[in-house]
Write a protein that holds these residues in place. Structure first.
Motif, PDB file in Angstrom:
ATOM      1  N   GLU A  70       0.979  -1.266   0.091  1.00  0.00           N
ATOM      2  CA  GLU A  70      -0.062   0.013  -0.011  1.00  0.00           C
ATOM      3  C   GLU A  70       1.004   1.226  -0.225  1.00  0.00           C
ATOM      4  N   LEU A  71       0.335   2.361  -0.405  1.00  0.00           N
ATOM      5  CA  LEU A  71       0.955   3.701  -0.475  1.00  0.00           C
ATOM      6  C   LEU A  71       0.532   4.365   0.688  1.00  0.00           C
ATOM      7  N   VAL A  72       1.568   4.779   1.551  1.00  0.00           N
ATOM      8  CA  VAL A  72       0.890   5.536   2.821  1.00  0.00           C
ATOM      9  C   VAL A  72       1.250   6.999   2.587  1.00  0.00           C
ATOM     10  N   THR A  73       0.155   7.663   2.610  1.00  0.00           N
ATOM     11  CA  THR A  73       0.581   9.130   2.568  1.00  0.00           C
ATOM     12  C   THR A  73       0.291   9.997   4.037  1.00  0.00           C
ATOM     13  N   MET A  74       1.145  10.785   4.290  1.00  0.00           N
ATOM     14  CA  MET A  74       1.223  11.528   5.606  1.00  0.00           C
ATOM     15  C   MET A  74       1.113  12.876   5.448  1.00  0.00           C
ATOM     16  N   LYS A  75       0.082  13.472   6.038  1.00  0.00           N
ATOM     17  CA  LYS A  75      -0.157  14.944   5.893  1.00  0.00           C
ATOM     18  C   LYS A  75      -0.005  15.732   7.363  1.00  0.00           C
ATOM     19  N   ALA A  76       0.912  16.837   7.127  1.00  0.00           N
ATOM     20  CA  ALA A  76       1.171  17.451   8.423  1.00  0.00           C
ATOM     21  C   ALA A  76       0.991  18.852   8.284  1.00  0.00           C
ATOM     22  N   SER A  77       0.722  19.383   9.297  1.00  0.00           N
ATOM     23  CA  SER A  77       0.469  20.890   9.550  1.00  0.00           C
ATOM     24  C   SER A  77       0.643  21.535  10.926  1.00  0.00           C
ATOM     25  N   VAL A  78       1.100  22.588  11.124  1.00  0.00           N
ATOM     26  CA  VAL A  78       1.180  23.244  12.429  1.00  0.00           C
ATOM     27  C   VAL A  78      -0.013  23.888  12.753  1.00  0.00           C
ATOM     28  N   ASN A  79      -0.767  23.092  13.716  1.00  0.00           N
ATOM     29  CA  ASN A  79      -1.970  23.519  14.364  1.00  0.00           C
ATOM     30  C   ASN A  79      -2.099  24.504  15.274  1.00  0.00           C
ATOM     31  N   TYR A  80      -0.825  24.778  16.209  1.00  0.00           N
ATOM     32  CA  TYR A  80      -0.869  25.704  17.306  1.00  0.00           C
ATOM     33  C   TYR A  80       0.580  26.039  17.437  1.00  0.00           C
ATOM     34  N   GLY A  89      -0.006  18.733  13.817  1.00  0.00           N
ATOM     35  CA  GLY A  89      -0.959  17.410  13.396  1.00  0.00           C
ATOM     36  C   GLY A  89      -0.927  16.673  12.072  1.00  0.00           C
ATOM     37  N   ILE A  90      -0.788  15.496  12.409  1.00  0.00           N
ATOM     38  CA  ILE A  90      -0.487  14.523  11.118  1.00  0.00           C
ATOM     39  C   ILE A  90      -1.691  13.613  11.048  1.00  0.00           C
ATOM     40  N   ARG A  91      -2.010  13.361   9.735  1.00  0.00           N
ATOM     41  CA  ARG A  91      -3.100  12.215   9.267  1.00  0.00           C
ATOM     42  C   ARG A  91      -2.121  11.403   8.408  1.00  0.00           C
ATOM     43  N   VAL A  92      -2.671  10.005   8.668  1.00  0.00           N
ATOM     44  CA  VAL A  92      -1.929   9.024   7.894  1.00  0.00           C
ATOM     45  C   VAL A  92      -2.933   8.237   7.137  1.00  0.00           C
TER      46      VAL A  92
END
Length: 178
Positions: A70-80, A89-92
């Motif tokens: 499977e291809l795993v994609t992680m998305k990260a952004s500064v939330n605070y 915050g990270i979404r996998v």
């Protein structure tokens, strides 16, 4: 100085290999945590323009297993942002590359601290919020921080009393012999 959430957002994708599996044949959670730490570092460093260290990880729930191939994609952004700290915050998500089916595998919050060459904390830019979702994430980070402080205070040596909790634990599967 303030920087937008968008300016430090990071996304990475990686194919999951057999060498990253656990004994059950799924991708090892520790491997995923390592990737999450790397993207948290990248995102926080991009925002702060400083070297960053991981201070804490707030609740990692593994919602769905990740399969080999499977291809795993992680998305990260500064939330605070605080003075020297940032909550990233990270979404996998994983994607079956043959069928295109995607799964949300986990989300987590890494607290990262910006430091200089000597290991001293450095001030980070403020956060420019441009939409309701970014504002909601900022507020949720504040609430998690407040809840953690309250829990720490409630169970501190000077505030904790076993007697305050014995009765409430009767409905749990615990046999207390103090």
């Amino acid at each position: 100085m303030f920087k937008s959430v968008k300016s430090s957002r990071i996304e990475i994708s990686q194919l999951m290999l057999p060498s990253n599996t656990n004994f059950g044949g799924k991708i090892h959670g520790g491997y995923i945590l390592s990737l999450m730490d790397q993207i948290a570092f990248s995102c926080a460093s991009k925002h702060s323009q400083s070297y960053c260290v991981t201070a804490s990880v707030d609740k990692v729930n593994f919602l769905n297993p990740i399969e080999v191939g499977e291809l795993v994609t992680m998305k990260a952004s500064v939330n605070y942002v605080g003075n020297s700290s940032m909550v990233v915050g990270i979404r996998v998500e994983s994607e079956n590359i043959r069928t295109g089916k995607k799964k949300h595998c986990n989300s987590s919050y890494f607290t990262m601290v910006a430091v200089d060459e000597s290991g001293n904390t450095v001030e980070v830019p403020g956060l420019k919020i441009t939409n309701e979702e970014e504002l909601k994430r900022f507020l949720k980070a504040i609430k998690r921080n407040e809840a953690n402080k309250m829990r720490k205070l409630e169970f501190s040596e000077e505030n904790f009393s076993v007697e305050d909790y014995k009765e409430s634990l009767k409905s749990y599967r615990v046999d207390i012999k103090l």
